[in-house]
Motif scaffolding. Sequence first.
Motif, short mmCIF file in Angstrom:
data_model
loop_
_atom_site.label_atom_id
_atom_site.label_comp_id
_atom_site.label_asym_id
_atom_site.label_seq_id
_atom_site.Cartn_x
_atom_site.Cartn_y
_atom_site.Cartn_z
N SER A 120 0.83 -1.20 0.00
CA SER A 120 0.00 0.00 0.00
C SER A 120 0.87 1.25 0.00
O SER A 120 0.37 2.36 0.10
N ALA A 121 2.16 1.05 -0.14
CA ALA A 121 3.10 2.17 -0.12
C ALA A 121 2.88 3.06 -1.33
O ALA A 121 2.60 2.60 -2.43
N GLY A 122 3.04 4.35 -1.11
CA GLY A 122 2.92 5.30 -2.20
C GLY A 122 4.19 5.41 -3.02
O GLY A 122 4.18 5.83 -4.16
N ARG A 123 5.32 5.03 -2.43
CA ARG A 123 6.60 5.14 -3.13
C ARG A 123 7.32 3.80 -3.11
O ARG A 123 7.32 3.11 -2.09
N LEU A 124 7.91 3.46 -4.24
CA LEU A 124 8.69 2.24 -4.35
C LEU A 124 10.12 2.61 -4.73
O LEU A 124 10.34 3.56 -5.49
N ALA A 125 11.07 1.87 -4.21
CA ALA A 125 12.47 2.03 -4.60
C ALA A 125 12.84 0.81 -5.44
O ALA A 125 12.79 -0.31 -4.95
N HIS A 126 13.17 1.05 -6.69
CA HIS A 126 13.62 -0.01 -7.59
C HIS A 126 15.14 0.04 -7.59
O HIS A 126 15.73 0.98 -8.11
N LEU A 127 15.75 -0.95 -6.97
CA LEU A 127 17.20 -0.94 -6.80
C LEU A 127 17.88 -1.70 -7.93
O LEU A 127 17.39 -2.74 -8.36
N ALA A 128 18.99 -1.18 -8.39
CA ALA A 128 19.77 -1.87 -9.42
C ALA A 128 20.21 -3.22 -8.89
O ALA A 128 20.38 -3.40 -7.68
N GLY A 129 20.42 -4.16 -9.80
CA GLY A 129 20.93 -5.46 -9.39
C GLY A 129 22.24 -5.29 -8.65
O GLY A 129 23.16 -4.62 -9.13
N GLN A 130 22.32 -5.88 -7.46
CA GLN A 130 23.52 -5.76 -6.64
C GLN A 130 24.44 -6.94 -6.93
O GLN A 130 24.03 -8.10 -6.85
N CYS A 131 25.67 -6.61 -7.26
CA CYS A 131 26.68 -7.57 -7.68
C CYS A 131 27.70 -7.77 -6.57
O CYS A 131 27.78 -6.97 -5.65
N LEU B 66 29.11 -14.64 -9.92
CA LEU B 66 28.27 -15.82 -9.76
C LEU B 66 26.88 -15.52 -9.19
O LEU B 66 25.99 -16.34 -9.32
N VAL B 67 26.72 -14.35 -8.53
CA VAL B 67 25.47 -14.04 -7.83
C VAL B 67 25.10 -12.58 -8.07
O VAL B 67 25.98 -11.71 -8.12
N GLU B 68 23.79 -12.32 -8.21
CA GLU B 68 23.28 -10.95 -8.29
C GLU B 68 21.87 -10.95 -7.71
O GLU B 68 21.13 -11.93 -7.85
N ILE B 69 21.50 -9.85 -7.06
CA ILE B 69 20.16 -9.72 -6.48
C ILE B 69 19.54 -8.40 -6.90
O ILE B 69 20.16 -7.34 -6.82
N ASP B 70 18.29 -8.48 -7.34
CA ASP B 70 17.48 -7.34 -7.76
C ASP B 70 16.35 -7.18 -6.74
O ASP B 70 15.61 -8.13 -6.49
N LEU B 71 16.22 -5.99 -6.14
CA LEU B 71 15.22 -5.74 -5.10
C LEU B 71 14.32 -4.56 -5.45
O LEU B 71 14.77 -3.59 -6.04
N THR B 72 13.06 -4.67 -5.05
CA THR B 72 12.11 -3.56 -5.09
C THR B 72 11.57 -3.41 -3.66
O THR B 72 11.06 -4.38 -3.09
N ALA B 73 11.71 -2.21 -3.11
CA ALA B 73 11.27 -1.97 -1.72
C ALA B 73 10.14 -0.95 -1.69
O ALA B 73 10.13 0.01 -2.45
N ALA B 74 9.20 -1.19 -0.79
CA ALA B 74 8.12 -0.24 -0.52
C ALA B 74 8.60 0.68 0.58
O ALA B 74 8.87 0.24 1.70
N LEU B 75 8.78 1.95 0.25
CA LEU B 75 9.34 2.88 1.22
C LEU B 75 8.33 3.27 2.28
O LEU B 75 7.16 3.55 1.97
N PRO B 76 8.76 3.27 3.52
CA PRO B 76 7.86 3.68 4.60
C PRO B 76 7.48 5.15 4.45
O PRO B 76 8.23 5.94 3.88
N ASP B 77 6.30 5.49 4.94
CA ASP B 77 5.83 6.90 4.85
C ASP B 77 6.70 7.81 5.69
O ASP B 77 7.26 7.48 6.66
#
Length: 133
Positions: free
Chosen positions: A23-34, A122-133
Amino acid sequence: MLEKFNPAGVHEPPGYSHVTITSAGRLAHLAGQCPLDVTGKVVGPGDYAAQTDQVIANCLAVLAAAGAKPSDVARSVIYVVSTESAVLAGVWDRLMASELAPAFTTASTLLGVAALGFGGQLVEIDLTAALPD
């Protein structure tokens, strides 16, 4: 802020949720972390554990910079250079034993891939976070 559930009619997943609603109004789309250190060098060539640990550290740093915590992650995609289930499971287990583990209880995908962007990576992680108000 995050609603997680597993609907009837699908299998019970091992630790993650099939559906995450934010239900967050803002999302943080983070680059794939290497698995790169601060100088941009790949850490632990050939070592899944060392690279996973560096990716965890990088994810925690970028989440904090965005004003988020692992528990604010709404979606994750984990890429591992391997076709071996045991290798994929080993990376998953290491992630779930880390400070970043809450990030993987939401909608999460683990993929075995042929290659990633940096030589020796060998590993990478892509995250999308819902930012707290």
